[in-house]
Design a protein around this motif. Structure first.
Motif, PDB file in Angstrom:
ATOM      1  N   PRO A  25     -39.891 -22.822   6.139  1.00 18.30           N
ATOM      2  CA  PRO A  25     -40.694 -24.013   7.232  1.00 18.30           C
ATOM      3  C   PRO A  25     -41.123 -24.655   6.460  1.00 18.30           C
ATOM      4  O   PRO A  25     -41.609 -24.701   5.058  1.00 18.30           O
ATOM      5  CB  PRO A  25     -41.224 -22.720   7.935  1.00 18.30           C
ATOM      6  N   GLU A  26     -41.688 -25.752   6.667  1.00 22.50           N
ATOM      7  CA  GLU A  26     -42.309 -26.842   6.157  1.00 22.50           C
ATOM      8  C   GLU A  26     -44.163 -26.478   5.789  1.00 22.50           C
ATOM      9  O   GLU A  26     -44.363 -26.095   6.747  1.00 22.50           O
ATOM     10  CB  GLU A  26     -42.098 -28.101   6.795  1.00 22.50           C
ATOM     11  N   GLY A  27     -44.110 -26.939   4.832  1.00 20.83           N
ATOM     12  CA  GLY A  27     -45.026 -26.890   3.899  1.00 20.83           C
ATOM     13  C   GLY A  27     -45.570 -25.304   3.470  1.00 20.83           C
ATOM     14  O   GLY A  27     -46.466 -25.201   2.694  1.00 20.83           O
ATOM     15  N   GLN A  28     -44.309 -24.637   4.088  1.00 26.00           N
ATOM     16  CA  GLN A  28     -45.153 -23.468   3.298  1.00 26.00           C
ATOM     17  C   GLN A  28     -44.532 -23.648   1.877  1.00 26.00           C
ATOM     18  O   GLN A  28     -42.769 -22.883   0.961  1.00 26.00           O
ATOM     19  CB  GLN A  28     -43.925 -22.441   3.746  1.00 26.00           C
ATOM     20  N   ASN A  29     -45.539 -23.211   1.027  1.00 29.98           N
ATOM     21  CA  ASN A  29     -45.048 -23.893  -0.972  1.00 29.98           C
ATOM     22  C   ASN A  29     -45.387 -23.032  -1.697  1.00 29.98           C
ATOM     23  O   ASN A  29     -45.560 -22.534  -3.179  1.00 29.98           O
ATOM     24  CB  ASN A  29     -45.009 -25.341  -1.223  1.00 29.98           C
ATOM     25  N   ALA A  30     -45.708 -21.737  -1.480  1.00 34.57           N
ATOM     26  CA  ALA A  30     -46.097 -20.730  -2.300  1.00 34.57           C
ATOM     27  C   ALA A  30     -44.633 -20.144  -2.479  1.00 34.57           C
ATOM     28  O   ALA A  30     -44.393 -19.502  -2.102  1.00 34.57           O
ATOM     29  CB  ALA A  30     -46.772 -19.608  -1.445  1.00 34.57           C
ATOM     30  N   ASP A  31     -45.286 -19.379  -3.900  1.00 31.19           N
ATOM     31  CA  ASP A  31     -44.851 -18.229  -4.179  1.00 31.19           C
ATOM     32  C   ASP A  31     -43.042 -18.967  -4.238  1.00 31.19           C
ATOM     33  O   ASP A  31     -42.427 -18.434  -3.462  1.00 31.19           O
ATOM     34  CB  ASP A  31     -44.162 -16.635  -3.496  1.00 31.19           C
ATOM     35  N   LEU A  32     -42.927 -19.753  -4.698  1.00 33.50           N
ATOM     36  CA  LEU A  32     -41.929 -21.001  -4.824  1.00 33.50           C
ATOM     37  C   LEU A  32     -40.625 -20.150  -5.582  1.00 33.50           C
ATOM     38  O   LEU A  32     -39.153 -20.000  -5.994  1.00 33.50           O
ATOM     39  CB  LEU A  32     -41.200 -21.550  -5.866  1.00 33.50           C
ATOM     40  N   GLY A  33     -40.426 -19.706  -6.436  1.00 31.48           N
ATOM     41  CA  GLY A  33     -39.560 -18.398  -7.522  1.00 31.48           C
ATOM     42  C   GLY A  33     -38.347 -18.599  -6.744  1.00 31.48           C
ATOM     43  O   GLY A  33     -36.631 -18.925  -7.264  1.00 31.48           O
ATOM     44  N   PRO A  34     -38.145 -17.854  -6.074  1.00 26.53           N
ATOM     45  CA  PRO A  34     -36.907 -16.875  -5.044  1.00 26.53           C
ATOM     46  C   PRO A  34     -36.138 -18.661  -4.986  1.00 26.53           C
ATOM     47  O   PRO A  34     -34.248 -19.203  -4.972  1.00 26.53           O
ATOM     48  CB  PRO A  34     -36.279 -16.196  -4.093  1.00 26.53           C
ATOM     49  N   TYR A  35     -37.034 -19.903  -4.731  1.00 27.90           N
ATOM     50  CA  TYR A  35     -36.607 -21.312  -3.899  1.00 27.90           C
ATOM     51  C   TYR A  35     -35.747 -21.394  -5.112  1.00 27.90           C
ATOM     52  O   TYR A  35     -35.312 -22.677  -4.884  1.00 27.90           O
ATOM     53  CB  TYR A  35     -37.427 -21.512  -3.708  1.00 27.90           C
ATOM     54  N   VAL A  36     -36.794 -21.877  -6.348  1.00 27.82           N
ATOM     55  CA  VAL A  36     -36.177 -22.634  -7.710  1.00 27.82           C
ATOM     56  C   VAL A  36     -35.148 -22.319  -7.783  1.00 27.82           C
ATOM     57  O   VAL A  36     -34.403 -22.710  -7.947  1.00 27.82           O
ATOM     58  CB  VAL A  36     -37.476 -22.458  -8.302  1.00 27.82           C
ATOM     59  N   ARG A  37     -34.655 -20.864  -7.861  1.00 29.85           N
ATOM     60  CA  ARG A  37     -33.478 -20.357  -8.750  1.00 29.85           C
ATOM     61  C   ARG A  37     -32.503 -20.690  -7.594  1.00 29.85           C
ATOM     62  O   ARG A  37     -31.325 -21.526  -8.178  1.00 29.85           O
ATOM     63  CB  ARG A  37     -33.866 -18.531  -8.263  1.00 29.85           C
ATOM     64  N   ALA A  38     -32.473 -21.232  -6.912  1.00 26.81           N
ATOM     65  CA  ALA A  38     -31.319 -20.818  -5.663  1.00 26.81           C
ATOM     66  C   ALA A  38     -31.129 -22.526  -5.790  1.00 26.81           C
ATOM     67  O   ALA A  38     -30.120 -23.130  -5.186  1.00 26.81           O
ATOM     68  CB  ALA A  38     -31.808 -20.982  -4.045  1.00 26.81           C
ATOM     69  N   ALA A  39     -32.332 -23.713  -6.090  1.00 25.91           N
ATOM     70  CA  ALA A  39     -32.120 -25.194  -6.003  1.00 25.91           C
ATOM     71  C   ALA A  39     -31.642 -25.540  -7.075  1.00 25.91           C
ATOM     72  O   ALA A  39     -30.774 -26.167  -7.321  1.00 25.91           O
ATOM     73  CB  ALA A  39     -33.941 -25.784  -5.644  1.00 25.91           C
ATOM     74  N   VAL A  40     -32.101 -24.700  -8.311  1.00 25.39           N
ATOM     75  CA  VAL A  40     -31.153 -24.489  -9.534  1.00 25.39           C
ATOM     76  C   VAL A  40     -29.444 -24.354  -9.369  1.00 25.39           C
ATOM     77  O   VAL A  40     -28.878 -25.060  -9.539  1.00 25.39           O
ATOM     78  CB  VAL A  40     -31.621 -24.153 -10.561  1.00 25.39           C
ATOM     79  N   ARG A  41     -29.852 -23.203  -8.987  1.00 21.40           N
ATOM     80  CA  ARG A  41     -27.752 -22.968  -8.701  1.00 21.40           C
ATOM     81  C   ARG A  41     -27.175 -23.775  -7.712  1.00 21.40           C
ATOM     82  O   ARG A  41     -25.538 -23.839  -8.057  1.00 21.40           O
ATOM     83  CB  ARG A  41     -28.252 -21.610  -7.864  1.00 21.40           C
TER      84      ARG A  41
END
Length: 750
Positions: A15-31
């Motif tokens: 959801p837009e603006g929810q930029n806390a605890d980005l660990g899983p999101y970062v992992r998926a982006a790099v993959r």
């Protein structure tokens, strides 16, 4: 090619603006193939979250790479920070974001477009988005919408939006496409980035609002690919042109700006300037993070030589502040940066510190002279013997170039001149015609073009009757994009121009643009003085050519007077004459017509042109030289300079005009000159002449109006221009068309 579906599935997952605890999101982006970096939530600066061990390891890799490039002092090399910290290593990326969140709380999510295999088009506002979407539709036949909507930027100091409702358009790079290693392509309102560029992506959020995912990552369209590859070709050609063998140049090519700036506390912003080169923040507090732009080899920015550092901050570090004060420029090379930040400007010491084997000849004489014009063979501080001049063994300097129909000339050899007027008034046209006249006489001319292009200039010369052989033999055309002391190649080319007797005429077409290539301002008297010494006066004094400069005027006709736009020093520094170029609105120049361009003289330091002119205009202290007749009705473009339209005398002067009294006034002033006087008040003239005061004043006005006397509008004093004789006036009036302004010349020729 990375998968656009994978990117879409990641960037659209939160959801837009929810930029806390980005660990899983970062992992998926790099993959998904993205190079990512944590970004400060307040100023869009990338955060370097490497550990000390990682930095040392990266520095060691940088030093090994520098050693491989041949850098002697490779131990000084450091790894790049800023946007270069973005990584495609999953474990590193997750740790970077974890450390950043621990240190800063909530952070934003940044993507480096180059290593992510993307080209991103950035449009700052809704209008710019519309422009890009319209061009995309026209070029591809398909509609497009933004991939990400950006919140904009609000300036709290002014309480205004700098820009808002912008957008980013993501495109995947096709397999096999070689992108240039720097740069960007800009159009009307939008810019395409493909390397070393940071973009904020969802779920990033700033005070102005969140970055909103709209979807659709598209393949790179062919028109953008062609633009990027064309930019790369331009850069490669300029890089090849600039590369000159020499120890400093070899060191500069092998030493990136990062290796110089980062050890001194500079920080890469993660953003680039319009040319695609990175921007940096200087050490210490700064309101604007853009303290400087580090231009590397082959940069296509027309105003700066490369590689160089161009300072934007008003508060540079101490050594650089000294450099700016001394040279009045905010642009410096890599070795100058090292010299002024560490060795008080001593180039030799800077070379020694980097193991540069030998100081080139152009730097050997004196370190602080770098950037100045080539020094004359003898010192300008040498005493000049004035005895020969005092004994009268000298003649007044005479103009010998640019003939008028009566045999008078307008340009002085070895002096500088200005031709200034409104846009499209015919300034360049007139001087290109003078070039054709000189070539026709077997004389060489130099043309420094800052505002046009080779094709347009060549076509104009041919239209005026110049032959191919004349152009190839006598027309030396240059298209400078940098100051003549920017690189060893530029210095060598410029020194090659400074041969005595090489040219009869040198044209500088575009004064303001030329000053800009020196990193100087046309509004600064100091900058204009320095530019004058380096370029126009150096050409005039070293070659003996008449130097003619094309310049513009302000839009306000009432306030411009006789001056070109910008600093007053432009007029003050002219050693020859300054001409005002005024198109005749009743006879405009155009295809298939006979047009007219009027020339007036506003300054004549040697005083050998103005005394043969007429129609004094008190408002700008100018005299009429004549009219350039431009005839384009035939197969060739025919031009001629003829005497002006005549004495423009108002009715009150015409009715009071008394030739006998005018000659009496003229002779009395000539007698006063013999007594050593140089200027007079109206009352002083009245005391010298017999007659009624009102009548004397009216005929003084007639002499001023007709160009025999001049009246200084500041102190209201009269000065002598040329003698008036009743007999000449009467005889010429009967033999020539009524009102001809060159009566005395015609009589003298008999």
């Amino acid at each position: 090619m990375i998968g656009s579906d994978a990117i879409e599935s990641v960037l659209g997952s939160r959801p837009e603006g929810q930029n806390a605890d980005l660990g899983p999101y970062v992992r998926a982006a790099v993959r998904a193939g993205l190079a990512v970096v944590p970004v400060s939530p307040t100023d869009k600066m990338p955060l370097d979250m490497r550990t000390a061990v990682q930095k040392r390891a990266d520095d060691a890799d940088a030093q090994e790479a520098a050693k491989g490039r041949g850098v002697v002092a490779y131990q000084k090399a450091r790894s790049k920070s800023g946007v270069h910290v973005a990584t495609t290593d999953t474990d590193r990326a997750v740790k970077y974001f974890a450390r950043a969140e621990k240190q800063h709380g909530v952070v934003n999510f940044g993507i480096e477009v180059g290593r992510s295999g993307l080209v991103v088009v950035d449009a700052d506002n809704a209008a710019d988005r519309e422009k890009f979407e319209a061009e995309y539709l026209e070029r591809t036949g398909h509609a497009i919408s933004a991939t990400v909507l950006s919140p904009g930027k609000f300036d709290e100091a002014t309480n205004e939006w700098v820009h808002r409702d912008g957008g980013h358009y993501y495109f995947t790079v096709p397999a096999g496409m070689d992108r240039p290693d720097s740069g960007s392509v800009s159009r009307d309102g939008w810019t395409a980035y493909w390397v070393n560029r940071l973009v904020l992506a969802p779920p990033s959020k700033r005070a102005e609002g969140p970055y909103r995912w709209q979807g659709a990552v598209r393949p790179l369209p062919e028109f953008l690919r062609a633009d990027i590859e064309a930019w790369g070709q331009v850069r490669a050609e300029r890089l090849a042109r600039e590369r000159v063998a020499g120890p400093i140049d070899d060191w500069s090519a092998a030493t990136p700006w990062d290796a110089l700036l980062e050890p001194d506390g500079w920080t890469a912003t993660g953003h680039t300037d319009s040319c695609g080169c990175p921007t940096w923040t200087a050490p210490g507090p700064h309101d604007n993070p853009k303290s400087a732009v580090a231009h590397e080899d082959g940069c296509t920015h027309e105003a700066y030589f490369s590689p160089n550092l161009h300072l934007w901050t008003d508060n540079p570090p101490d050594g650089l502040a000294d450099y700016v004060r001394q040279f009045r420029t905010q642009t410096l090379s890599k070795i100058q940066y090292e010299a002024w930040t560490k060795f008080a400007g001593r180039i030799g010491d800077a070379c020694a510190s980097w193991g540069i084997a030998q100081l080139p000849p152009e730097h050997a004489a004196e370190d602080f002279a770098i950037g100045d014009a080539p020094a004359p063979a003898e010192s300008t501080w040498k005493r000049i013997d004035l005895g020969a001049i005092a004994r009268g063994n000298n003649e007044a300097q005479q103009p010998t170039i640019f003939p008028r129909s009566d045999g008078r000339f307008l340009l002085y050899p070895g002096l500088t001149h200005s031709f200034h007027g409104e846009s499209e008034s015919g300034k360049s046209l007139v001087l290109q015609w003078v070039c054709v006249l000189e070539m026709g006489s077997g004389h060489h001319v130099l043309y420094l073009d800052y505002e046009s292009d080779p094709v347009s200039v060549t076509r104009r010369l041919v239209d005026m009757g110049a032959t191919v052989e004349q152009i190839e033999t006598y027309f030396d055309y240059r298209l400078p994009e940098a100051a003549p002391d920017s690189t060893p190649g530029d210095r060598a080319a410029f020194l090659g121009l400074l041969t005595p007797g090489k040219y009869s005429l040198a044209v500088i077409d575009g004064v303001t643009a030329s000053i800009g290539t020196f990193g100087a301002s046309s509004q600064s008297n100091d900058d204009v003085n320095l530019w004058t010494r380096k370029l126009p006066r150096a050409l005039a004094t070293r070659t003996g050519a008449a130097v003619a400069m094309v310049d513009h005027v302000t839009k306000d006709k009432d306030s411009r007077g006789r001056y070109a736009i910008g600093a007053q020093a432009k007029m003050a520094d002219i050693t020859g004459a300054a001409y005002m170029v005024e198109p005749d609105r009743d006879a405009p120049v155009g295809k298939g017509t006979v047009g007219k361009i009027r020339l007036r003289i506003g300054k004549d330091r040697p005083s050998e042109v103005r005394r043969h002119c007429t129609d004094y205009r008190a408002g700008d202290h100018s005299h009429l030289v004549g009219d350039v007749i431009v005839d384009s009705t035939g197969d060739t473009l025919s031009l001629s300079l003829v005497s002006g339209a005549g004495k423009q005398v108002d009715a009150s002067v015409a009715t009071a005009r008394r030739p006998k009294l005018m000659e009496s006034i003229s002779r009395s002033i000539e007698s006063a000159m013999d007594d050593g006087e140089t200027e007079w008040s109206a009352a002083a003239v009245e005391r010298r002449v017999t007659g009624q005061g009102a009548r004397i004043r009216a005929n003084v006005k007639a002499l001023v109006t007709e160009g025999y006397l001049a009246n200084d509008p500041i102190n209201n004093r009269l000065t002598f221009v040329r003698p008036y004789r009743e007999a000449d006036d009467m005889e010429v009036r009967s033999a020539l068309p009524a009102g001809d302004p060159y009566a005395d010349d015609a009589q003298a020729a008999k």
